[in-house]
Design a protein around this motif. Structure first.
Motif, PDB file in Angstrom:
ATOM      1  N   TRP B  24      33.862  43.057  28.318  1.00  0.00           N
ATOM      2  CA  TRP B  24      34.164  44.284  29.067  1.00  0.00           C
ATOM      3  C   TRP B  24      33.258  44.420  30.293  1.00  0.00           C
ATOM      4  CZ3 TRP B  24      38.626  45.847  28.108  1.00  0.00           C
ATOM      5  CH2 TRP B  24      39.171  45.718  26.822  1.00  0.00           C
ATOM      6  N   VAL B  25      31.983  44.017  30.070  1.00  0.00           N
ATOM      7  CA  VAL B  25      31.054  44.095  31.214  1.00  0.00           C
ATOM      8  C   VAL B  25      31.502  43.153  32.315  1.00  0.00           C
ATOM      9  CG1 VAL B  25      28.676  43.638  31.948  1.00  0.00           C
ATOM     10  CG2 VAL B  25      29.136  44.796  29.760  1.00  0.00           C
ATOM     11  N   ARG B  26      31.872  41.919  31.885  1.00  0.00           N
ATOM     12  CA  ARG B  26      32.323  40.957  32.892  1.00  0.00           C
ATOM     13  C   ARG B  26      33.609  41.419  33.562  1.00  0.00           C
ATOM     14  NH1 ARG B  26      33.247  35.901  29.948  1.00  0.00           N
ATOM     15  NH2 ARG B  26      32.789  37.038  28.046  1.00  0.00           N
ATOM     16  N   ALA B  27      34.521  41.960  32.751  1.00  0.00           N
ATOM     17  CA  ALA B  27      35.791  42.425  33.308  1.00  0.00           C
ATOM     18  C   ALA B  27      35.550  43.538  34.327  1.00  0.00           C
ATOM     19  CB  ALA B  27      36.698  42.920  32.185  1.00  0.00           C
ATOM     20  N   TYR B  28      34.581  44.417  33.975  1.00  0.00           N
ATOM     21  CA  TYR B  28      34.286  45.519  34.895  1.00  0.00           C
ATOM     22  C   TYR B  28      33.679  44.987  36.195  1.00  0.00           C
ATOM     23  CZ  TYR B  28      32.575  49.904  36.754  1.00  0.00           C
ATOM     24  OH  TYR B  28      32.353  50.963  37.580  1.00  0.00           O
ATOM     25  N   LYS B  29      32.794  43.963  36.001  1.00  0.00           N
ATOM     26  CA  LYS B  29      32.128  43.399  37.165  1.00  0.00           C
ATOM     27  C   LYS B  29      33.145  42.805  38.160  1.00  0.00           C
ATOM     28  CE  LYS B  29      28.609  40.039  38.473  1.00  0.00           C
ATOM     29  NZ  LYS B  29      27.771  38.931  38.013  1.00  0.00           N
ATOM     30  N   TYR B  30      34.160  42.122  37.601  1.00  0.00           N
ATOM     31  CA  TYR B  30      35.142  41.466  38.478  1.00  0.00           C
ATOM     32  C   TYR B  30      36.436  42.272  38.598  1.00  0.00           C
ATOM     33  CZ  TYR B  30      32.005  37.518  37.871  1.00  0.00           C
ATOM     34  OH  TYR B  30      30.913  36.713  37.861  1.00  0.00           O
ATOM     35  N   ARG B  31      36.328  43.593  38.372  1.00  0.00           N
ATOM     36  CA  ARG B  31      37.522  44.430  38.276  1.00  0.00           C
ATOM     37  C   ARG B  31      38.429  44.330  39.507  1.00  0.00           C
ATOM     38  NH1 ARG B  31      33.057  47.203  39.088  1.00  0.00           N
ATOM     39  NH2 ARG B  31      32.866  48.841  40.675  1.00  0.00           N
ATOM     40  N   TYR B  32      37.832  44.214  40.677  1.00  0.00           N
ATOM     41  CA  TYR B  32      38.666  44.187  41.891  1.00  0.00           C
ATOM     42  C   TYR B  32      39.496  42.902  41.971  1.00  0.00           C
ATOM     43  CZ  TYR B  32      36.019  48.272  43.170  1.00  0.00           C
ATOM     44  OH  TYR B  32      35.467  49.515  43.156  1.00  0.00           O
ATOM     45  N   PHE B  33      38.913  41.823  41.471  1.00  0.00           N
ATOM     46  CA  PHE B  33      39.690  40.573  41.448  1.00  0.00           C
ATOM     47  C   PHE B  33      40.885  40.707  40.503  1.00  0.00           C
ATOM     48  CE2 PHE B  33      35.415  38.983  42.633  1.00  0.00           C
ATOM     49  CZ  PHE B  33      35.767  38.476  43.884  1.00  0.00           C
ATOM     50  N   TYR B  34      40.604  41.310  39.336  1.00  0.00           N
ATOM     51  CA  TYR B  34      41.706  41.482  38.378  1.00  0.00           C
ATOM     52  C   TYR B  34      42.781  42.414  38.942  1.00  0.00           C
ATOM     53  CZ  TYR B  34      38.977  39.097  34.809  1.00  0.00           C
ATOM     54  OH  TYR B  34      38.301  38.154  34.117  1.00  0.00           O
ATOM     55  N   ILE B  35      42.362  43.460  39.629  1.00  0.00           N
ATOM     56  CA  ILE B  35      43.346  44.391  40.215  1.00  0.00           C
ATOM     57  C   ILE B  35      44.182  43.677  41.260  1.00  0.00           C
ATOM     58  CG2 ILE B  35      43.578  46.442  41.688  1.00  0.00           C
ATOM     59  CD1 ILE B  35      41.114  47.592  40.144  1.00  0.00           C
ATOM     60  N   MET B  36      43.491  42.824  42.042  1.00  0.00           N
ATOM     61  CA  MET B  36      44.227  42.096  43.085  1.00  0.00           C
ATOM     62  C   MET B  36      45.234  41.114  42.499  1.00  0.00           C
ATOM     63  SD  MET B  36      41.751  41.329  46.294  1.00  0.00           S
ATOM     64  CE  MET B  36      40.317  40.768  45.409  1.00  0.00           C
ATOM     65  N   SER B  37      44.923  40.617  41.321  1.00  0.00           N
ATOM     66  CA  SER B  37      45.835  39.631  40.731  1.00  0.00           C
ATOM     67  C   SER B  37      47.034  40.286  40.025  1.00  0.00           C
ATOM     68  CB  SER B  37      45.091  38.736  39.744  1.00  0.00           C
ATOM     69  OG  SER B  37      44.731  39.497  38.601  1.00  0.00           O
ATOM     70  N   LEU B  38      46.945  41.605  39.815  1.00  0.00           N
ATOM     71  CA  LEU B  38      48.013  42.279  39.071  1.00  0.00           C
ATOM     72  C   LEU B  38      49.413  42.131  39.692  1.00  0.00           C
ATOM     73  CD1 LEU B  38      46.461  45.598  37.688  1.00  0.00           C
ATOM     74  CD2 LEU B  38      47.287  43.611  36.423  1.00  0.00           C
TER      75      LEU B  38
END
Lengths: 492, 336
Positions: B24-38
């Motif tokens: 979760w910490v890692r996901a939060y850290k890279y949250r913008y990348f994940y949002i961009m990939s959505l």
């Protein structure tokens, strides 16, 4: 198909009996059938919006929206028109059915109409037509309505006459050769031979393929060569059974005629690779002596275009030679889809309105005043030019005026050649019947027609003799033919 | 030991444990990348994975009647669509033609594109290079309908079936007649002997230029030092091409080959605009067959069409997987 319809009719009758029974018992349950009662049919609710999918309506760049706006102004009903690309029209139509949300009204050609009716995606308008009190009933030629009946039921309403092809001949070439229009096959071949002698570059007779593969009737072109033969399944009055037209003696003779004419250089050598547009281009270039093409407005267009290349050129729509008739197709239908909410209202306010012999007929034939036609000071009405090409006059907004099936006072006079070609055509035409349909036919027809096309082309091109071709046909097609004939004749 | 290290000031690196942040910490850290990939994932799901659910129709009877009556697909037919498929001689013929046309075309495309790319790469003048590239790329932007019209005109055997009148023959026949290579016009597009050759040529004319782009990009990435060293060692142009250029291009060639292999079953438009009744035996491909029995029919059979589509996908998958395995065996690497 007959079997299916018999089943449907039985099921319908049973449903009616059951529903009546429930009603008679005083059951308060609502009627779940889709049948619209007589009161609704006579005086249906006016729809707020009608969606239509059309192929031949005037295009968007030439004022399609003007027609829709005028319709709304006249009736208070919003008209939403969808016009897919012509080449993919029927793909879009079937996909719209598959999507479950087809337009309320769809333009459907006779090749597709019975199959759609058979599958149950069309509304049965028989009762609506029988009970209508609209003016259309008084002025229409009912033969064209009856042409669309399937086992007595009506699933579509004719847009206009079916029309058909007629043979156009270079009259100026005939005059130069001192020949009269041919009246029989020998004279016809003699005319082609005479045209061939005009010199290099001359194409005595052109056509696009030997069999009109995508649409019925398959033998609508090359009439002088087919004569009484048909590559399709035909009903044999003597035996009371359907038979395979391709395997009959008269078809063998037709094959021989085509082969002989082709081998003699009388038929365009590129007939197999020709498209209809290629044939027209060859005619326009002044190369072609004879071409079988649509009667009506094409009579004017073809001659005008030939005259661009040769101002002295003259095209004549030839009466059929004594061995053959021209064929009038079953009319293209406007169908109301079974999924439509208020089919009786659509029938009255769109279909009947567009055949009313007055305001509606004018709108769906010639378009909108001031946009597509104008009334001059002397009271005459004339067509205006297309938006996209002001040099060319608007022919129609939807229904071809020269093919009208209603008796009405059309104020716009068309070119005389259009009327005369139709007159010649109608003097010598027979009516085609609706194509046969069933699940078995659907499953086998594409492959069967592929075999037929291959055999025809190979025989005429001289790759095999007529006998070899028919033997090849028997070998490769017998499975498909037997299955279809068993289905057609099994239901008798 | 621990005490000793403390006192001596040395660090026992083995005892250090780096605590990995939680998911979760890692996901939060890279949250913008994940949002961009959505959006990409959404498109992938909606347009590539969701439609795969339609595969089930291959095992059903599904046409307009089922739609009209609202009963939906009839799955009781089981494998009937596949039985029909493999007992249909037209399907088997179209399968054979598809594989022949596509694989030969693929091989030709590899060879032609690489050779042309190498030749373009040798052009020294920048404007000359751009001009040649532009001329070669242009046919790619023409529709197949236009290309078919051009070839039909060029290859026309004339309107006289007796061959006596040669005034209406196309450019190619006119040249061949003039030079004396042929005595009478050849109907290139309606002969089973010549049709495939014409189709290959038309494909190469239209697509070879476009196919060179990726190889030119790869060529520009080869280090000039290699050529310099080869030149010092006495290697000529040909040897440089053979020992430096081609090995450097191998990976690109392999990737392009495998990716194109996945598309071999999809040939349609280029055949559809060229074929006719006389050449079905050598030209009819699966897509054209599907079009005739499926979409062009008044009663579309979606169950059968889906069965054909599924079969095509399976064949493509086998071809790609097999070529990747072969690549790994030979070269030690593949792309999958």
């Amino acid at each position: 198909m007959k079997k299916n319809f018999a089943r449907k009719a039985a099921a319908l009758s049973l449903s009616i009996v059951m529903v009546s029974g429930i009603a008679a018992c005083g059951g308060g349950s609502s009627d779940s059938t889709t049948t619209t009662d007589s009161a609704d049919l006579a005086n249906p609710e006016k729809p707020e919006e009608i969606t239509v999918m059309m192929d031949t309506i005037i295009t968007a760049e030439n004022g399609q929206q003007d027609v829709a706006d005028k319709y709304e102004e006249n009736t208070g009903i919003k008209l939403s028109i969808e016009q897919p690309d012509h080449n993919n029209y029927y793909e879009k139509v079937t996909l719209s059915f598959a999507s479950g949300t087809p337009a309320n009204v769809i333009e459907v050609g006779s090749t597709y109409y019975p199959e759609f009716a058979n599958t149950g995606v069309l509304w049965d308008m028989t009762d609506a037509w029988d009970q209508t009190t609209e003016n259309c009933k008084n002025i229409i030629d009912e033969d064209y309505v009856d042409a669309l009946r399937i086992d007595g039921r009506l699933y579509g309403f004719p847009m206009a006459k079916g029309n058909g092809t007629i043979t156009y001949v270079r009259q100026d070439w005939l005059d130069e050769a001192g020949l009269a229009l041919p009246t029989n096959y020998d004279e016809f071949i003699n005319m082609l031979r005479t045209f061939k002698q005009r010199g290099e570059g001359t194409i005595p007779y052109t056509a696009a393929g030997f069999m009109n593969n995508n649409e019925t009737p398959y033998e609508i072109y090359l009439r002088e060569f087919y004569q009484d033969a048909s590559p399709d399944f035909v009903y044999d009055e003597a035996s009371g059974q359907y038979i395979d037209g391709f395997a009959q003696e008269n078809f063998k003779e037709a094959l021989q005629r085509m082969r002989d004419a082709y081998q003699e250089g009388l038929i365009d050598a590129e007939i197999v690779t020709n498209k209809t547009s290629t044939c027209r281009d060859k005619l326009y270039s002044g190369l072609v002596g004879v071409m079988n093409y649509w009667a009506g407005s094409w009579a004017q267009k073809l001659e005008d275009s030939v005259q661009n290349a040769d101002p002295n050129a003259k095209l004549t729509a030839m009466p059929a030679i004594e061995e053959c008739n021209y064929i009038e197709r079953v009319p293209t239908a406007m169908v109301i889809t079974a999924a439509a909410d208020n089919p009786a209202g659509i029938f009255k306010y769109f279909i009947m309105y567009s055949h009313d012999g007055g305001e509606g007929q004018m709108l769906f034939t010639h378009g909108v005043e001031g946009k597509h036609y104008e009334v001059k000071e002397d009271g005459t009405t004339v067509a205006l030019g297309y938006y996209s090409n002001p040099e060319t006059l608007v022919e129609k907004s939807f229904y071809a005026p020269e093919l009208s099936i209603t008796e009405w006072d059309d104020p716009i006079q068309l070119d005389e050649r259009i009327y005369s070609s139709l007159e010649t055509f109608e003097a010598d035409r027979v009516f085609a019947s609706l194509p046969l349909t069933s699940d078995v036919i659907s499953e086998n027809l594409a492959n069967l027609n592929t075999v037929k096309g291959e055999v025809l082309a190979n025989v005429v091109h001289g790759n095999m003799s007529v006998d070899e071709g028919l033997e090849d046909y028997q070998t490769r097609a017998s499975g498909y033919v037997d299955a279809i004939l068993a289905d057609l004749n099994g239901g008798e | 030991m621990a005490d000793e290290s403390k006192t001596t000031g040395t660090i026992d690196y083995d005892s250090i444990v780096i605590k990995k942040p939680s998911l979760w910490v890692r996901a939060y850290k890279y949250r913008y990348f994940y949002i961009m990939s959505l959006p990409v994932l959404a498109v992938l799901f909606v347009f590539h994975y969701w439609p795969m659910l339609g595969i089930r129709y291959a095992f059903s009877e599904y046409g307009l009647r089922q739609i009209a009556t609202g009963q939906g697909p009839d799955y009781s037919v089981g494998l009937a669509n596949f039985e029909r498929l493999f007992s249909d001689s037209f399907f088997l013929q179209s399968l054979k033609n598809t594989l022949i046309l596509s694989l030969v075309n693929l091989a030709l495309s590899m060879v032609c594109s690489v050779v042309i790319a190498l030749m373009i790469n040798e052009i020294q003048h920048a404007w000359g290079k751009k001009f040649v590239q532009t001329v070669l790329y242009l046919p790619h932007f023409l529709s197949w309908v236009v290309v078919a019209s051009i070839f039909t005109l060029l290859l026309s055997a004339g309107a006289d079936s007796t061959g006596a009148d040669s005034t209406t023959v196309g450019f190619i026949n006119a040249i061949l007649l003039k030079v004396g290579i042929i005595d009478e016009p050849v109907a290139f597009l309606s002969s089973t002997e010549t049709w495939r050759g014409v189709w290959y040529i038309a494909n190469r004319w239209k697509e070879t230029g476009w196919g060179t782009i990726i190889y030119l990009a790869a060529l520009s990435g080869i280090s000039p030092d290699l050529y310099e060293a080869a030149e010092i060692d006495g290697a000529g142009r040909l040897k440089q091409t053979w020992y430096i250029t081609l090995p450097s291009l191998t990976n690109t060639i392999l990737v392009v080959f495998i990716l194109n292999l996945a598309k071999v079953m999809n040939v349609f438009e280029s055949v559809f605009v060229f074929y006719n009744d006389l050449v079905y035996a050598v030209s009819d491909v699966i897509q054209c067959y599907t079009y005739r029995v499926g979409l062009a029919s008044a009663a579309p059979d979606y169950g059968y069409s889906t069965a054909i589509g599924l079969f095509k996908s399976v064949v493509s998958l086998i071809l790609v997987t097999a070529s990747d395995i072969v690549s790994k065996k030979i070269r030690g690497q593949g792309i999958v």
